[in-house]
Design a protein around this motif. Structure first.
Motif, PDB file in Angstrom:
ATOM      1  N   PHE A 105       0.854  -1.195   0.000  1.00 28.43           N
ATOM      2  CA  PHE A 105       0.000   0.000   0.000  1.00 28.43           C
ATOM      3  C   PHE A 105       0.888   1.242   0.000  1.00 28.43           C
ATOM      4  CE2 PHE A 105      -3.002   3.073   1.958  1.00 28.43           C
ATOM      5  CZ  PHE A 105      -4.128   2.815   1.203  1.00 28.43           C
ATOM      6  N   PRO A 106       0.634   2.191  -0.912  1.00 27.91           N
ATOM      7  CA  PRO A 106       1.516   3.369  -0.974  1.00 27.91           C
ATOM      8  C   PRO A 106       1.392   4.227   0.286  1.00 27.91           C
ATOM      9  CG  PRO A 106       0.126   3.185  -2.945  1.00 27.91           C
ATOM     10  CD  PRO A 106      -0.415   2.223  -1.941  1.00 27.91           C
ATOM     11  N   ILE A 107       2.536   4.618   0.835  1.00 25.87           N
ATOM     12  CA  ILE A 107       2.526   5.409   2.064  1.00 25.87           C
ATOM     13  C   ILE A 107       1.892   6.782   1.825  1.00 25.87           C
ATOM     14  CG2 ILE A 107       4.021   6.491   3.814  1.00 25.87           C
ATOM     15  CD1 ILE A 107       5.648   3.953   3.887  1.00 25.87           C
ATOM     16  N   LEU A 159      -1.725   6.453   2.466  1.00 23.23           N
ATOM     17  CA  LEU A 159      -1.989   6.381   3.907  1.00 23.23           C
ATOM     18  C   LEU A 159      -1.923   7.779   4.508  1.00 23.23           C
ATOM     19  CD1 LEU A 159      -2.481   4.602   6.388  1.00 23.23           C
ATOM     20  CD2 LEU A 159      -0.006   4.386   6.634  1.00 23.23           C
ATOM     21  N   ASP A 160      -0.951   8.555   4.042  1.00 20.81           N
ATOM     22  CA  ASP A 160      -0.789   9.925   4.513  1.00 20.81           C
ATOM     23  C   ASP A 160      -2.041  10.755   4.206  1.00 20.81           C
ATOM     24  OD1 ASP A 160       1.244  11.888   5.565  1.00 20.81           O
ATOM     25  OD2 ASP A 160       0.709  12.872   3.671  1.00 20.81           O
TER      26      ASP A 160
END
Lengths: 334, 334
Positions: free
Chosen positions: A104-106, A109-110
């Motif tokens: 999952f791309p950080i 998430l950010d």
């Protein structure tokens, strides 16, 4: 027997699953004097001195995770805040459990965390604890639990409506579910539709603080208004008459519903509340709701009756029984 | 940058992710006077009159979902109960969020619910609210949140250890993680090993009720004893000396660790507590722990010192620094 999508859609199949497999197996389901699991309300309660703690949990797996008007983070915060608010409680703290897929791309998430932050600030409720796991889920799963406080015995139950109460909806229905459907299917027409997802605690507090007598509340999420009203009917042993022409709905949702053959009454909302209010307080409740941006399209859509135990809608062409949908027509909306 | 398995394993990578992406984005993270998210304790707290509400959440995605000694349901109940207990609270209510994959056999769900029921009864804690969703997860996800109560100001923090305290572990380490590993990999040797997963609230209450002064507690789950002790060190600004020969460990876990090259100090436990206890109360604490079946192998494994700020283990061949593991050597254990 296997679990199907419809088991999770907020309708009859889900009710059966919960009754048999979940409630059927659990023996300790309440704290003395509190609202327990068997009541299947929006949360449970724990009496403590002269207060009552309201406790809720909701898992969120919406697809897509970003959609017009919101994202899974905003949805997760509002889910917990609204469940507490519709029980008459003031939400005081949230907890957050993230299950994130590997890869999952950080930056996504950010973006989700920023949205959670904005919504937590909008609602004025802190996130005081959390848990993060990485696992083989197809997309991020966010579960939020919430704690709210109210005076002991002042919990508003979804079973509490009384004869002659008016039924109020705080605004246009069906916008969350329809937005998700459009975002998912990439229909090739332009739309300005966006999810109504919003924290309702301040709106609801305004109504309660005004002295309006609210007998029952629900947020009509999965299964839409049809599920919410039927639950209020089943739990109170009374009936509800509603009037199609009174139900607030945008032209866009109306025409989409017709085009797609989906009953907008069964489509999820994430920023609306349904209330059963003492008849004499109906107009005042409406006025207070309409004075808040989230309630500006509020309407009295019907009333509570004792001559039947159903949800009956009067339309231009006659009366129609509104049943609990078997499942949500649009899965994975919240 | 993408999320990797190690981000979820309870070690350093996870600490960094939480610091930057989660804490870095959230502005409202505590209730006035309570323990907040930034403290990264086992839960947060909400002061209310002369009490303090302890609030926890944990997502569970263990693989396989059934294993010797337990299953995901038992794990989910114990996770919430133990987080509250190690903060010195009495757990009073749990909430349960199920995310179930399509096609999941209903008889497996039934088995999990029966296990949840047994564990809820063993702990004496009711499940008062819940949520069920059906979604595209590869296996069932269970998130439990819990509410506990303690006297205001009596919360036991993981930062609270004091110089000269003795460090106690309530029993043999590494059994949960090793059991999961064996269950998963189908190693072709017979083993009697089973998970230690158990609700610790009654064991811990016994210790607290005996008048023993407990300054800090943790349940050494993900990242094992190594992570738990390092957290206690980082948060207190003191050091810990432990003695390898004192650490309770079964012969089976010991020899498996050696065969597989896994440090048992980094392997997850689900039914153990680590305590920092006032030196003078150490023997009494041990006695109380050992009088309960879940604490019969309790040991004093070391003490708190002020001449360094590390976890140092004395072994037969010299001293070794026990660092926070980068991640759990066995992923998806809880």
């Amino acid at each position: 027997m296997k679990i199907t999508r419809m088991h999770g859609a907020g309708g009859k199949l889900m009710q059966e699953l919960i009754e048999k497999v979940i409630l059927g197996n659990l023996e300790l389901t309440s704290v003395e004097g509190g609202v327990g699991l068997r009541e299947l309300d929006d949360g449970g309660t724990v009496p403590l001195g002269d207060r009552e703690i309201i406790f809720t949990i909701d898992g969120h797996t919406v697809k897509p995770i970003f959609f017009p008007g919101g994202d899974i983070g905003k949805l997760a915060v509002c889910g917990a805040v609204n469940d507490i608010a519709v029980m008459g409680g003031e939400p005081v703290a949230l907890s957050l459990s993230l299950i994130i897929p590997e890869g999952f791309p950080i930056d996504k998430l950010d973006r989700i965390m920023k949205s959670i932050n904005e919504t937590s600030k909008e609602a004025g409720v802190p996130i005081i604890t959390g848990d993060t796991k990485v696992s083989n889920v197809d997309d991020i799963v966010i579960t939020t639990a919430g704690i709210g406080i109210t005076e002991r015995g002042k919990v508003i139950r979804d079973s509490g409506m009384k004869e002659r109460d008016v039924i109020i909806v705080s605004g246009n229905i069906g916008e969350h579910g329809m937005t998700i459907l459009l975002a998912r299917e990439n229909f090739d027409f332009k739309s300005n539709l966006k999810s109504d997802v919003a924290p309702l605690n301040k709106l609801i507090k305004k109504v309660l603080d005004s002295g309006v007598e609210v007998h029952a509340m629900k947020d009509p999420t999965r299964g839409g208004l049809a599920s919410a009203l039927n639950e209020m009917v089943e739990k109170s042993g009374l009936g509800i008459n509603i009037y199609e022409e009174k139900i607030p709905i945008s032209e866009e949702v109306q025409s989409l519903s017709e085009a797609l053959g989906i009953d907008p009454l069964t489509v999820a909302n994430e920023g609306k509340v349904v209330m059963a209010v003492k008849k004499e307080d109906g107009e005042k409740a409406l006025e207070v709701l309409r004075s808040h941006p989230l309630g500006r399209n509020a309407q009295i859509i019907g009333e509570v009756v004792s001559d039947h135990k159903m949800v009956v809608m009067e339309t231009l062409v006659g009366r129609r029984i509104i049943d609990t949908p078997m499942g949500d027509p649009i899965p994975r909306v919240c």
